[in-house]
Design an enzyme around this catalytic site. Structure first.
Site, PDB file in Angstrom:
ATOM      1  N   LYS A   9       9.142  -3.984  -7.283  1.00  0.00           N
ATOM      2  CA  LYS A   9      10.195  -4.235  -6.442  1.00  0.00           C
ATOM      3  C   LYS A   9      10.599  -3.111  -5.208  1.00  0.00           C
ATOM      4  O   LYS A   9      11.027  -2.296  -6.006  1.00  0.00           O
ATOM      5  CB  LYS A   9      11.174  -5.659  -6.220  1.00  0.00           C
ATOM      6  CG  LYS A   9      11.245  -5.856  -4.818  1.00  0.00           C
ATOM      7  CD  LYS A   9      12.664  -7.532  -4.698  1.00  0.00           C
ATOM      8  CE  LYS A   9      13.815  -6.579  -4.909  1.00  0.00           C
ATOM      9  NZ  LYS A   9      14.406  -7.688  -4.172  1.00  0.00           N
ATOM     10  N   SER A  25      -5.784  -3.029   2.881  1.00  0.00           N
ATOM     11  CA  SER A  25      -5.036  -2.647   1.864  1.00  0.00           C
ATOM     12  C   SER A  25      -3.200  -1.814   2.693  1.00  0.00           C
ATOM     13  O   SER A  25      -3.199  -1.770   3.676  1.00  0.00           O
ATOM     14  CB  SER A  25      -5.750  -1.232   1.301  1.00  0.00           C
ATOM     15  OG  SER A  25      -5.156   0.153   1.874  1.00  0.00           O
ATOM     16  N   TYR A  58      -3.777  -4.743  -1.293  1.00  0.00           N
ATOM     17  CA  TYR A  58      -3.795  -3.122  -2.773  1.00  0.00           C
ATOM     18  C   TYR A  58      -3.452  -2.642  -2.146  1.00  0.00           C
ATOM     19  O   TYR A  58      -2.753  -2.042  -1.196  1.00  0.00           O
ATOM     20  CB  TYR A  58      -4.767  -3.874  -3.174  1.00  0.00           C
ATOM     21  CG  TYR A  58      -6.257  -3.540  -2.489  1.00  0.00           C
ATOM     22  CD1 TYR A  58      -6.340  -1.802  -2.611  1.00  0.00           C
ATOM     23  CD2 TYR A  58      -7.102  -3.530  -1.932  1.00  0.00           C
ATOM     24  CE1 TYR A  58      -7.420  -1.779  -1.220  1.00  0.00           C
ATOM     25  CE2 TYR A  58      -7.885  -3.678  -0.728  1.00  0.00           C
ATOM     26  CZ  TYR A  58      -8.069  -2.412  -0.494  1.00  0.00           C
ATOM     27  OH  TYR A  58      -8.980  -1.977   0.179  1.00  0.00           O
TER      28      TYR A  58
END
Length: 116
Positions: A9, A25, A58
């Site tokens: 995270k 992305s 991504y």
């Protein structure tokens, strides 16, 4: 049995760019990616603290030390420069491994998204 848990995270980074005309992305400063153990192409959940949007895309690396956090393609419509995000990556693990696993948590400098 496999369970899905938080692997990494990056907590409270500011959006530095939004590029609708890129193919998709999220561009993340490569120093932040390394600190969180995120690899190029890895699936990232994005939580926008400013408007409540949640999305997935991504990761692609941005210049080291730049603090860059740019949402690309359609995702750029869900953020504004300056919005505060939480970036989360999950992993599948065996249940016993997951019970003792500790995620890589990164708390960047909130002024410029760097690790200093």
């Amino acid at each position: 049995m496999l369970v899905q848990v938080v692997k990494s995270k990056i907590h409270r980074v500011k959006v530095t760019g939004a590029d609708l005309n890129y193919i998709g992305s999220i561009t993340i400063d490569e120093d932040l990616m390394d600190a969180a153990g995120i690899i190029e192409g890895e699936r990232v959940q994005i939580v926008n603290n400013n408007n409540g949007n949640r999305l997935e895309t991504y990761a692609i690396p941005g210049p080291r030390g730049s603090g860059e956090i740019t949402l690309n393609g359609a995702a750029s419509r869900l953020v504004a420069v300056g919005d505060v995000l939480i970036l989360i990556v999950y992993a599948f693990m065996e249940l016993e491994e997951a019970k003792v696993f500790k995620p890589q948590l990164v708390f960047p400098n909130e002024k410029d998204n760097t690790l200093t």
